[in-house]
Design a protein around this motif. Structure first.
Motif, PDB file in Angstrom:
ATOM      1  N   ARG A  63       4.677  -4.079  -2.241  1.00 54.33           N
ATOM      2  CA  ARG A  63       6.012  -4.258  -2.813  1.00 54.33           C
ATOM      3  C   ARG A  63       6.225  -5.685  -3.312  1.00 54.33           C
ATOM      4  O   ARG A  63       7.103  -5.943  -4.146  1.00 54.33           O
ATOM      5  N   ALA A  64       5.450  -6.643  -2.800  1.00 53.11           N
ATOM      6  CA  ALA A  64       5.590  -8.045  -3.217  1.00 53.11           C
ATOM      7  C   ALA A  64       4.687  -8.289  -4.424  1.00 53.11           C
ATOM      8  O   ALA A  64       3.513  -8.637  -4.295  1.00 53.11           O
ATOM      9  N   ASP A 117       4.922  -2.516   2.438  1.00 52.69           N
ATOM     10  CA  ASP A 117       4.836  -3.894   2.889  1.00 52.69           C
ATOM     11  C   ASP A 117       3.352  -4.236   2.985  1.00 52.69           C
ATOM     12  O   ASP A 117       2.643  -3.768   3.876  1.00 52.69           O
ATOM     13  N   GLY A 118       2.866  -5.033   2.067  1.00 53.30           N
ATOM     14  CA  GLY A 118       1.431  -5.294   1.981  1.00 53.30           C
ATOM     15  C   GLY A 118       0.841  -6.012   3.174  1.00 53.30           C
ATOM     16  O   GLY A 118      -0.377  -5.966   3.401  1.00 53.30           O
ATOM     17  N   THR A 119       1.676  -6.680   3.947  1.00 53.24           N
ATOM     18  CA  THR A 119       1.175  -7.402   5.117  1.00 53.24           C
ATOM     19  C   THR A 119       1.022  -6.504   6.334  1.00 53.24           C
ATOM     20  O   THR A 119       0.517  -6.943   7.375  1.00 53.24           O
ATOM     21  N   ASP A 120       1.440  -5.247   6.231  1.00 58.30           N
ATOM     22  CA  ASP A 120       1.415  -4.309   7.349  1.00 58.30           C
ATOM     23  C   ASP A 120       0.275  -3.305   7.138  1.00 58.30           C
ATOM     24  O   ASP A 120       0.389  -2.376   6.332  1.00 58.30           O
ATOM     25  N   VAL A 165       0.172 -13.072   2.413  1.00 59.48           N
ATOM     26  CA  VAL A 165      -1.280 -12.880   2.381  1.00 59.48           C
ATOM     27  C   VAL A 165      -1.611 -11.486   2.912  1.00 59.48           C
ATOM     28  O   VAL A 165      -1.158 -11.104   3.987  1.00 59.48           O
ATOM     29  N   ILE A 166      -2.387 -10.743   2.148  1.00 60.05           N
ATOM     30  CA  ILE A 166      -2.761  -9.381   2.519  1.00 60.05           C
ATOM     31  C   ILE A 166      -4.175  -9.378   3.095  1.00 60.05           C
ATOM     32  O   ILE A 166      -5.057 -10.108   2.625  1.00 60.05           O
ATOM     33  N   ASP A 167      -4.390  -8.559   4.102  1.00 58.50           N
ATOM     34  CA  ASP A 167      -5.718  -8.387   4.690  1.00 58.50           C
ATOM     35  C   ASP A 167      -6.535  -7.523   3.728  1.00 58.50           C
ATOM     36  O   ASP A 167      -6.586  -6.294   3.845  1.00 58.50           O
ATOM     37  N   LEU A 168      -7.167  -8.181   2.773  1.00 55.83           N
ATOM     38  CA  LEU A 168      -7.773  -7.466   1.653  1.00 55.83           C
ATOM     39  C   LEU A 168      -8.956  -6.608   2.091  1.00 55.83           C
ATOM     40  O   LEU A 168      -9.134  -5.485   1.599  1.00 55.83           O
TER      41      LEU A 168
END
Length: 397
Positions: free
Chosen positions: A112-113, A137-140, A167-170
């Motif tokens: 979403r970010a 929520d990309g961080t979740d 920061v996303i856990d890519l």
């Protein structure tokens, strides 16, 4: 030395020499081929080329060009991908990658970010043509797991979000997406090409706004889609060449020359960004300071695990909301007020009223785009001059 025994070139060497093609004149600096079309020796040759274009063969500038091909080879080799297609802008690259790989009925999961224009492509354009979009929520990590489905075609995210620097856990997202057969497309603008970890984490495609750190000097719009050759020279090239989104040769040549100094510029800017974050952390007139590889960032450990630096941009929240933030911005002397980032000149942006203005207030609140948020792009000025300028401007708040 045999081909097998050759040492792999270092990344800075690739930025200087990768993809070079020389004309019969054997020039040192890459040539600019400013031409719309190409001449065929015979009608049979023209027919054959339109059936199948060979390596280093060209038809029309909208389809490809020797200068563009040099740039594509150089940037894709640097980022560790098989191939690339150079585009007219970063958003042409985002739109081209998404549109060429999706059709009505496909399902997309996206963080979403996202940058405002990326959200527009997903929510206004693709959704209108029957693509189903699920925002998370990309961080979740659990949110990704819950949203991914057996029919998910594609995952789209910013490795570091603009402008709040989430920061996303890519690696986790790539593994989860690939488990259901989905492609992963990463917008790498904030991570920078220098500190990109998209390929290492398993992203299928990395999209780079070359307007930013590649050009890095406020001159040219550009973008590039990097990925496996079957996708780049298949659906992506077909879409881009028929819809006119290709980069022009002069931009490609300017980018080639800019790549030669990109590592030096970006590493200096990133070091300055961390120094600024340390200098501003805990300031009485700031609610928060955020930089991915600064210890105060909520995802500091993950950011350090994924990359050696957090890019060239930091964010901070000025106490007192919009009015106080505007007083701060208007008091800056060295730093420019603009809406770009990754320039050699330092730039301050107020996202709530510029780059993300069109978002509803509820969405701004959810993303953390507060009235006092400043996105600060660190240039190549003396860092102490930037610190002095910011601290002096904060006195006006």
């Amino acid at each position: 030395m045999s081909e097998q025994g050759k040492r792999q070139q270092g990344k800075r060497t690739k930025l200087v020499h990768g993809g070079t093609r020389r004309s019969q004149w054997n020039e040192v600096s890459e040539a600019i081929f400013l031409t719309q079309g190409f001449v065929y020796e015979t009608a049979e040759q023209a027919e054959a080329r339109f059936i199948k274009v060979g390596e280093d063969e060209f038809i029309y500038a909208r389809y490809g060009n020797p200068t563009m091909r040099m740039f594509e080879d150089r940037i894709s080799g640097y980022l560790g991908y098989e191939d690339a297609f150079a585009c007219a802008s970063g958003m042409a690259a985002v739109n081209g990658a998404l549109t060429s790989l999706l059709k009505a009925g496909d399902h997309v999961v996206a963080s979403r970010a996202l940058f405002g224009s990326c959200l527009y492509v997903l929510e206004d354009i693709l959704a209108r043509f029957g693509v189903e979009i699920t925002m998370v929520d990309g961080t979740d990590n659990a949110a990704w797991d819950a949203a991914l489905r057996p029919d998910t075609r594609l995952v789209f995210l910013e490795s570091i979000s603009n402008p709040t620097l989430e920061v996303i856990d890519l690696a986790y997202v790539c593994k989860a997406a690939h488990a259901v057969g989905a492609l992963v497309l990463v917008d790498d603008a904030m991570a920078t090409p220098v500190f990109s970890y998209a390929r290492d984490c398993g992203a299928d495609i990395a999209i780079v706004s070359t307007t930013k750190h590649v050009d890095g000097q406020g001159r040219m719009l550009g973008g590039v889609i990097c990925g496996p050759r079957d996708l780049i020279r298949g659906p992506i090239e077909a879409y881009m060449k028929h819809t006119g989104g290709a980069m022009n040769p002069f931009t490609a040549w300017t980018h080639l020359k800019a790549l030669e100094t990109m590592e030096l510029r970006v590493r200096a800017q990133a070091a300055g960004a961390l120094q600024l974050a340390e200098a501003l952390s805990g300031h009485a007139k700031l609610n928060a300071v955020r930089y991915p590889t600064h210890k105060n960032h909520p995802q500091y450990a993950l950011a350090c695990q994924q990359s050696e630096a957090g890019g060239t941009v930091l964010a901070f929240d000025v106490k007192g909301g919009k009015d106080a933030c505007f007083r701060f911005l208007n008091a800056l002397e060295t730093v420019l007020i603009s809406n770009n980032f990754a320039d050699t000149k330092s730039i301050a942006t107020h996202p709530a009223t510029t780059t993300h203005q069109r978002l509803p207030q509820e969405q701004k609140d959810m993303l953390g785009i507060t009235p006092g948020l400043v996105r600060f792009s660190v240039g190549l000025e003396d860092v102490q001059d930037l610190i002095d300028d910011i601290l002096g401007a904060l006195e006006a708040v």
